[in-house]
Write an enzyme that holds these catalytic residues in place. Structure first.
Site, short mmCIF file in Angstrom:
data_model
loop_
_atom_site.label_atom_id
_atom_site.label_comp_id
_atom_site.label_asym_id
_atom_site.label_seq_id
_atom_site.Cartn_x
_atom_site.Cartn_y
_atom_site.Cartn_z
N ASP A 13 106.27 9.49 42.96
CA ASP A 13 104.87 9.21 42.56
C ASP A 13 104.67 9.34 41.05
OD1 ASP A 13 104.13 9.05 45.37
OD2 ASP A 13 104.25 11.24 45.37
N GLY A 40 105.75 3.79 47.51
CA GLY A 40 104.58 3.00 47.16
C GLY A 40 104.49 2.87 45.65
#
Length: 423
Positions: A13, A40
């Site tokens: 992240d 992600g």
């Protein structure tokens, strides 16, 4: 020509997607080398936010060829949805995206196994994203997994049933109900048919040919170095090699072609899921970081744990990856702190202090030793050049450079492409 590598130096992240998107114009190929839909990568430009899970972050640039390498574990359903969501950008996926036939496929039963394994651990759970990543890598190492190239075989359905029957017997042992399986399998086989229309190739030949031809190639990592299966905070790690070395095995290139290694880190630390986190904050400061940094997982939506920057951990990641340049992300999240703390070492139970990252130590065993710096305590919205940073932020960057012995050549002060300051 060398292949550059970009990877995260913390627990994931860090903002890798934004940096890849920013650097992309300097490259002709961007290649993902490990991980799966548990990653992600968030990109933001023209006022629109995009989250990519399996597609490389160079996909929005028409002149860039994007590679999903053999080291990735692919969920066909997720990739199909990603491609459909990007249709509005008129991307030619047959031309701009190549998928390795050697990449391993995540099956519907892998997701059920992931949930069953995690549930069985009780309070000792890892904090899995439940995307089927771990069980898929298990089958890969066990030499029973299905790969993208298998989708083209006339007996693919029989191969699927063979491995899914094996999974069902394990799920029976865990008394895990299979109510969701028929719907998952329906989606899966629809996605398999869709996959056959994509560019499925031996990507190792494409990557090596590009390097030999002098084309600029960027390898894009997922997750972070402290989640590496070997060198991370085991067992609270991911199932792949998240390091520079993983770019070689995940793309099929020799170590001799590695050029620059770009290490991405936040100006503070975050972590999703379980595992040790020495500098974690449980007070209002931690809440402020989470709130100002919008620290919620782009894939899972889970709130991230937040804390001060951990230099022993960062030095460790720099060492094992051979980092040549550092990019510091989300400096703007610390805008409202009058004081900023940085962990420079750990105090051990015997009173001694070490600056070695202790991968297997629980937070109860070690106590962070902090240095306190003055915060800049102001907005960075109008800053467009490094020289215009407040003195306190420049001091922070210089302090970190002196400690880490690697230059910090980029500082991000916001999610948009334009909020990227080169030193």
């Amino acid at each position: 020509m060398k292949m550059d590598v970009l990877l995260g130096l913390q627990w994931g992240d860090e903002g890798k997607g934004k940096v890849v998107d920013y650097l992309a114009p300097a490259y002709e190929m961007v290649a993902r080398f490990q991980g799966g839909p548990n990653a992600g990568h968030t990109l933001e430009f023209d006022g629109i936010k995009h989250v990519l899970h399996q597609i490389p972050s160079g996909i929005f640039r028409n002149n860039i060829h994007n590679i999903i390498g053999n080291g990735v574990v692919l969920d066909p359903v997720v990739l199909k949805k990603e491609i459909e969501a990007l249709k509005k950008f008129n991307i030619d996926f047959r031309k701009n995206l190549a998928i390795s036939k050697k990449a391993t496929i995540i099956l519907p039963t892998h997701k059920l196994l992931d949930a069953a394994y995690e549930k069985s651990k009780g309070e000792k759970k890892i904090g899995s994203t439940l995307k089927g990543i771990g069980p898929t890598y298990q089958d890969k190492i066990g030499r029973v997994a299905l790969r993208v190239g298998d989708m083209l075989a006339p007996d693919f359905k029989e191969r699927y049933l063979d491995i899914s029957d094996r999974h069902r017997s394990i799920l029976d042992y865990y008394q895990y109900k299979l109510n969701d399986l028929p719907a998952l399998e329906g989606e899966f086989f629809d996605a398999v048919e869709f996959f056959k229309s994509l560019n499925l190739v031996e990507t190792e030949f494409e990557v090596n040919a590009a390097i030999r031809a002098g084309r600029k190639v960027l390898a894009e990592g997922a997750q972070g170095s402290l989640l590496d299966i070997d060198f991370g905070s085991y067992p609270f790690v991911t199932s792949s090699s998240t390091m520079t070395a993983g770019a070689c095995t995940g793309l099929g290139v020799p170590p001799s072609v590695i050029g620059e290694v770009f290490g991405i880190f936040k100006a503070y630390c975050t972590r999703v899921g379980s595992g040790p986190f020495p500098t974690e904050l449980f007070n209002e400061e931690g809440e402020q970081m989470r709130r100002d940094g919008n620290e919620f997982g782009s894939t899972t939506g889970r709130a991230r744990r937040c804390g001060w920057l951990d230099l022993p951990a960062l030095k460790y990641s720099i060492m094992i990856n051979g980092v040549t340049q550092l990019f510091m992300m989300k400096a703007d999240v610390l805008n409202n702190f009058e004081q900023i703390r940085v962990c420079t070492g750990y105090e051990l139970p015997d009173g001694s202090v070490t600056d070695h990252y202790l991968t297997g130590s629980s937070d109860e065993v070690i106590k962070p030793v902090y240095k306190t710096l003055k915060g800049w305590n102001c907005s960075l919205d109008e800053v467009a050049h490094y020289k215009d940073f407040p003195d306190e932020l420049i001091n922070y960057v210089e302090f970190l450079e002196n400690e880490l012995n690697v230059p910090i050549n980029m500082v991000s002060v916001g999610p948009d492409r334009k909020k990227t300051i080169l030193k």
